[in-house]
Design a protein around this motif. Structure first.
Motif, PDB file in Angstrom:
ATOM      1  N   LYS A   1     -57.265  11.830  15.189  1.00 50.58           N
ATOM      2  CA  LYS A   1     -56.130  12.484  14.547  1.00 50.58           C
ATOM      3  C   LYS A   1     -55.465  11.582  13.513  1.00 50.58           C
ATOM      4  CE  LYS A   1     -55.190  15.354  18.612  1.00 50.58           C
ATOM      5  NZ  LYS A   1     -54.222  15.701  19.682  1.00 50.58           N
ATOM      6  N   ALA A   2     -55.543  10.273  13.716  1.00 49.49           N
ATOM      7  CA  ALA A   2     -54.944   9.330  12.765  1.00 49.49           C
ATOM      8  C   ALA A   2     -55.770   8.048  12.773  1.00 49.49           C
ATOM      9  CB  ALA A   2     -53.498   9.039  13.142  1.00 49.49           C
ATOM     10  N   PRO A   3     -56.979   8.077  12.191  1.00 50.13           N
ATOM     11  CA  PRO A   3     -57.886   6.933  12.291  1.00 50.13           C
ATOM     12  C   PRO A   3     -57.317   5.646  11.706  1.00 50.13           C
ATOM     13  CG  PRO A   3     -58.682   8.565  10.707  1.00 50.13           C
ATOM     14  CD  PRO A   3     -57.562   9.196  11.445  1.00 50.13           C
ATOM     15  N   ARG A   4     -56.590   5.746  10.577  1.00 51.28           N
ATOM     16  CA  ARG A   4     -56.030   4.525   9.988  1.00 51.28           C
ATOM     17  C   ARG A   4     -54.988   3.902  10.907  1.00 51.28           C
ATOM     18  NH1 ARG A   4     -55.141   5.847   3.518  1.00 51.28           N
ATOM     19  NH2 ARG A   4     -57.313   6.337   3.035  1.00 51.28           N
ATOM     20  N   ARG A   5     -54.146   4.741  11.471  1.00 51.83           N
ATOM     21  CA  ARG A   5     -53.137   4.211  12.394  1.00 51.83           C
ATOM     22  C   ARG A   5     -53.792   3.648  13.655  1.00 51.83           C
ATOM     23  NH1 ARG A   5     -48.177   8.672  12.233  1.00 51.83           N
ATOM     24  NH2 ARG A   5     -47.694   8.441   9.999  1.00 51.83           N
ATOM     25  N   ALA A   6     -54.889   4.267  14.084  1.00 49.38           N
ATOM     26  CA  ALA A   6     -55.591   3.776  15.265  1.00 49.38           C
ATOM     27  C   ALA A   6     -56.151   2.374  15.017  1.00 49.38           C
ATOM     28  CB  ALA A   6     -56.719   4.728  15.646  1.00 49.38           C
ATOM     29  N   VAL A   7     -56.727   2.160  13.830  1.00 48.58           N
ATOM     30  CA  VAL A   7     -57.266   0.844  13.491  1.00 48.58           C
ATOM     31  C   VAL A   7     -56.144  -0.182  13.384  1.00 48.58           C
ATOM     32  CG1 VAL A   7     -58.454  -0.478  11.712  1.00 48.58           C
ATOM     33  CG2 VAL A   7     -59.336   1.752  12.387  1.00 48.58           C
ATOM     34  N   ALA A   8     -55.044   0.190  12.712  1.00 48.91           N
ATOM     35  CA  ALA A   8     -53.912  -0.732  12.585  1.00 48.91           C
ATOM     36  C   ALA A   8     -53.348  -1.088  13.955  1.00 48.91           C
ATOM     37  CB  ALA A   8     -52.823  -0.106  11.707  1.00 48.91           C
ATOM     38  N   ALA A   9     -53.220  -0.084  14.826  1.00 49.06           N
ATOM     39  CA  ALA A   9     -52.734  -0.334  16.183  1.00 49.06           C
ATOM     40  C   ALA A   9     -53.699  -1.229  16.946  1.00 49.06           C
ATOM     41  CB  ALA A   9     -52.539   0.983  16.923  1.00 49.06           C
ATOM     42  N   GLY A  10     -55.003  -1.048  16.716  1.00 45.05           N
ATOM     43  CA  GLY A  10     -55.993  -1.882  17.378  1.00 45.05           C
ATOM     44  C   GLY A  10     -55.849  -3.348  17.014  1.00 45.05           C
ATOM     45  N   TYR A  11     -55.634  -3.634  15.738  1.00 47.97           N
ATOM     46  CA  TYR A  11     -55.448  -5.028  15.310  1.00 47.97           C
ATOM     47  C   TYR A  11     -54.176  -5.623  15.923  1.00 47.97           C
ATOM     48  CZ  TYR A  11     -59.234  -5.095  11.884  1.00 47.97           C
ATOM     49  OH  TYR A  11     -60.467  -5.088  11.289  1.00 47.97           O
ATOM     50  N   LEU A  12     -53.127  -4.831  15.985  1.00 51.74           N
ATOM     51  CA  LEU A  12     -51.871  -5.318  16.564  1.00 51.74           C
ATOM     52  C   LEU A  12     -52.045  -5.622  18.050  1.00 51.74           C
ATOM     53  CD1 LEU A  12     -48.860  -5.906  16.278  1.00 51.74           C
ATOM     54  CD2 LEU A  12     -48.411  -3.486  16.707  1.00 51.74           C
ATOM     55  N   VAL A  13     -52.687  -4.708  18.768  1.00 53.37           N
ATOM     56  CA  VAL A  13     -52.916  -4.924  20.197  1.00 53.37           C
ATOM     57  C   VAL A  13     -53.817  -6.128  20.415  1.00 53.37           C
ATOM     58  CG1 VAL A  13     -53.923  -3.919  22.285  1.00 53.37           C
ATOM     59  CG2 VAL A  13     -52.536  -2.500  20.768  1.00 53.37           C
ATOM     60  N   MET A  14     -54.826  -6.299  19.565  1.00 45.72           N
ATOM     61  CA  MET A  14     -55.714  -7.455  19.688  1.00 45.72           C
ATOM     62  C   MET A  14     -54.954  -8.762  19.500  1.00 45.72           C
ATOM     63  SD  MET A  14     -58.831  -8.618  20.119  1.00 45.72           S
ATOM     64  CE  MET A  14     -60.014  -7.301  19.767  1.00 45.72           C
ATOM     65  N   ALA A  15     -54.034  -8.801  18.520  1.00 41.17           N
ATOM     66  CA  ALA A  15     -53.245 -10.005  18.280  1.00 41.17           C
ATOM     67  C   ALA A  15     -52.384 -10.352  19.494  1.00 41.17           C
ATOM     68  CB  ALA A  15     -52.367  -9.825  17.042  1.00 41.17           C
ATOM     69  N   VAL A  16     -51.767  -9.338  20.088  1.00 36.88           N
ATOM     70  CA  VAL A  16     -50.953  -9.570  21.287  1.00 36.88           C
ATOM     71  C   VAL A  16     -51.833 -10.041  22.439  1.00 36.88           C
ATOM     72  CG1 VAL A  16     -49.407  -8.509  22.971  1.00 36.88           C
ATOM     73  CG2 VAL A  16     -49.235  -7.888  20.552  1.00 36.88           C
TER      74      VAL A  16
END
Length: 296
Positions: A231-246
């Motif tokens: 539904k929101a692939p760009r936001r999913a990728v951005a969220a993935g990078y943020l979660v990975m950093a944490v």
């Protein structure tokens, strides 16, 4: 090798990284199927050579060979999927192969621990031989695949032309993605070294983390991949990078007291230490990030 020396897995992964770029060029010339087959044969050869290794430098050299095959495989695997599946099936196959990889890591870790516990160190040679055989079997299975040109995914031709012409944006995207590629290597290679040598946890700690990762990826991949991420692939990728950093920060948390400028972290309720709690939280975050980033 003696404790404190440089283990092969600590530098073998970065030493084999250039193979990723060479595999990409090779894939452009001969296609992903051949690269995947050759990658599995290369890893099979490496595991067979482990049986002949007698010196530490033999082990180190063979490890680089095995890791080179692994890097080649994951460079071409996703592209191969686009050549053998319909456009509307790709997300499901990306999710399935990702889950299967995590299940394999956990199952292999459990089998190794079980074999060492029951049969002792003598079982190592049998496990290495089994690894070589399974890589050869995988190469044969991939060689039997029938491939064709990737099916269109419904993207307008004008959008494809614009995307192809915008080389600078594409190169920036590749550069930004490199930390994620390196972070993925942590689970399979460096977690065992970090948990035992840096955190002082017992040897089964890595297996526990593999199990947590496998359960989360297996349970959540379908929901996230099929229902939320599209539904929101760009936001999913951005969220993935943020979660990975944490998640990476959580992995580092138990090592912070070793820095003289920082106070020691208090023990958690029930006597649990951050040496155990932080990696478990980190692997949970890593698993979520892996699902978000690895399915696009």
């Amino acid at each position: 090798m003696r404790r404190g020396s440089c283990e092969p897995e600590e530098w073998g992964v970065p030493l084999a990284l250039p193979v990723t770029f060479l595999a990409g060029r090779l894939m452009d010339r001969v296609g992903p199927k051949r690269v995947v087959v050759w990658a599995n044969m290369l890893s099979a050869t490496g595991f067979a050579l482990f049986l002949l290794a007698r010196e530490p430098w033999h082990v180190a050299g063979v490890y680089v060979l095995v890791q080179a095959g692994i890097n080649m495989y994951f460079t071409a695997q996703r592209t191969l999927i686009t050549h053998v599946t319909q456009a509307d099936e790709r997300r499901s196959w990306f999710a399935f192969t990702g889950s299967l990889r995590n299940i394999g890591l956990a199952a292999g870790s459990a089998a190794a621990v079980g074999a060492l516990t029951v049969f002792g160190n003598g079982s190592l040679r049998w496990m290495i031989a089994a690894d070589a055989a399974t890589y050869l079997l995988a190469a044969a299975c991939f060689a039997a695949l029938t491939t064709g040109p990737p099916q269109p995914d419904g993207t307008p031709p004008s959008a494809l032309v614009t995307r192809a012409d915008n080389t600078r944006r594409y190169l920036l995207l590749v550069a930004v993605n490199l930390p994620y590629v390196l972070a993925q290597a942590v689970l399979a290679v460096l977690v065992a070294v970090y948990t035992t040598r840096a955190l002082g946890l017992p040897a089964p700690a890595a297996s526990v983390l593999f199990v947590v990762n496998t359960v989360l990826v297996s349970a959540c991949s379908t929901v996230i991949t099929a229902h939320l991420a599209p539904k929101a692939p760009r936001r999913a990728v951005a969220a993935g990078y943020l979660v990975m950093a944490v998640g990476m920060a959580a992995f580092a948390l138990p090592a912070l007291p070793a820095l003289p400028a920082l106070p020691a972290l208090p023990a958690l309720p029930g006597g649990a230490s951050t040496a155990w709690a932080a990696p478990i939280v980190a692997i949970a975050l890593f698993s979520v990030a892996e699902i978000l980033l690895g399915r696009h």
